[in-house]
Design an enzyme around this catalytic site. Sequence first.
Site, PDB file in Angstrom:
ATOM      1  N   ARG A 106       0.858  -1.171   0.208  1.00  0.00           N
ATOM      2  CA  ARG A 106       0.382  -0.096  -0.019  1.00  0.00           C
ATOM      3  C   ARG A 106       0.790   1.229   0.261  1.00  0.00           C
ATOM      4  O   ARG A 106       1.903   1.515   1.042  1.00  0.00           O
ATOM      5  CB  ARG A 106      -0.935   0.024   1.141  1.00  0.00           C
ATOM      6  CG  ARG A 106      -2.097   0.600   1.267  1.00  0.00           C
ATOM      7  CD  ARG A 106      -3.102   0.715   2.197  1.00  0.00           C
ATOM      8  NE  ARG A 106      -2.216   0.883   3.648  1.00  0.00           N
ATOM      9  CZ  ARG A 106      -3.203   1.441   4.116  1.00  0.00           C
ATOM     10  NH1 ARG A 106      -4.343   1.133   4.428  1.00  0.00           N
ATOM     11  NH2 ARG A 106      -2.186   1.818   5.627  1.00  0.00           N
ATOM     12  N   ASP A 202       1.049  -2.116  11.847  1.00  0.00           N
ATOM     13  CA  ASP A 202       1.485  -2.798  10.988  1.00  0.00           C
ATOM     14  C   ASP A 202       1.969  -5.129  11.063  1.00  0.00           C
ATOM     15  O   ASP A 202       2.588  -4.591  11.106  1.00  0.00           O
ATOM     16  CB  ASP A 202       2.720  -2.311  10.090  1.00  0.00           C
ATOM     17  CG  ASP A 202       2.957  -2.990   8.452  1.00  0.00           C
ATOM     18  OD1 ASP A 202       2.863  -4.614   8.317  1.00  0.00           O
ATOM     19  OD2 ASP A 202       2.939  -2.235   7.701  1.00  0.00           O
ATOM     20  N   ASP A 205       5.058  -6.039   8.882  1.00  0.00           N
ATOM     21  CA  ASP A 205       6.519  -5.495   9.785  1.00  0.00           C
ATOM     22  C   ASP A 205       6.430  -6.065  11.186  1.00  0.00           C
ATOM     23  O   ASP A 205       7.592  -6.480  11.529  1.00  0.00           O
ATOM     24  CB  ASP A 205       6.329  -3.713   9.974  1.00  0.00           C
ATOM     25  CG  ASP A 205       6.841  -3.350   8.752  1.00  0.00           C
ATOM     26  OD1 ASP A 205       7.169  -3.587   7.565  1.00  0.00           O
ATOM     27  OD2 ASP A 205       5.786  -1.712   8.465  1.00  0.00           O
TER      28      ASP A 205
END
Length: 211
Positions: A106, A202, A205
């Site tokens: 994204r 996230d 991550d």
Amino acid sequence: MSTFKNVSVLEHPVVARDLSILRDQSTDIVGFRKAMARIANILAYSALKELPLREHSINTPITETKGYAIDTEVIVVPILRAGLSLVDAIIEFIPDAKVGHLGMYRDETTHEPVDYYSNLPDGVAEGQVLLVDPMLATGGSADDAIGFLKKQGAQNIRFISLICAPEGLKRITEKYPDVSIITAAIDEKLNDQAFIVPGLGDAGDRYFGTL
Ligand code: PRP
């Protein structure tokens, strides 16, 4: 079920506990991966509930009886990267499942998905496609991925996600009413950076250690 048509939300004490571990910013990478693996198992098990069965005859040591086999090919399609965290759980239950990959991230400014890779096995048109991504935020990535799968002829698509924002669910359920969704949580909203609130940050991550 939820207020969104065709969306089911897992309700289970173990899921509630593990979701809290995943949301907690003090959870380290080991704890995060372990909780993700446990939830992924429950999501996979639940998502496979509607698979068609084929009857056949088997012999127990005592007598002949009816046995069952899964009567469709299963194709798991993770949206890279974070979707990879949900693949192994499905393969545990369906060891011969094929895996197709869709790479998209994204864009941090536009929040629009950027495609960078695709590699799908044969059989997408006839089989049961399980599209997996732990986060459904604006729904842009899932929208793109489902559109792409449909262009390849996919007719049976199920989307498996860990946490969904109502904004993304609205977008996907309105545009693709034939795609059923299974998730562990429908969160409150998106913030102005299109992050899910309260969310877990996230997922990719935190899972891959690229914070
Ligand atoms: C995250 C997430 C979804 C997408 C959700 O991926 O894993 O793919 O964003 O957002 P959307 O619904 O608004 O499209 P990210 O771009 O962080 O890439 P990653 O999986 O490589 O971490």
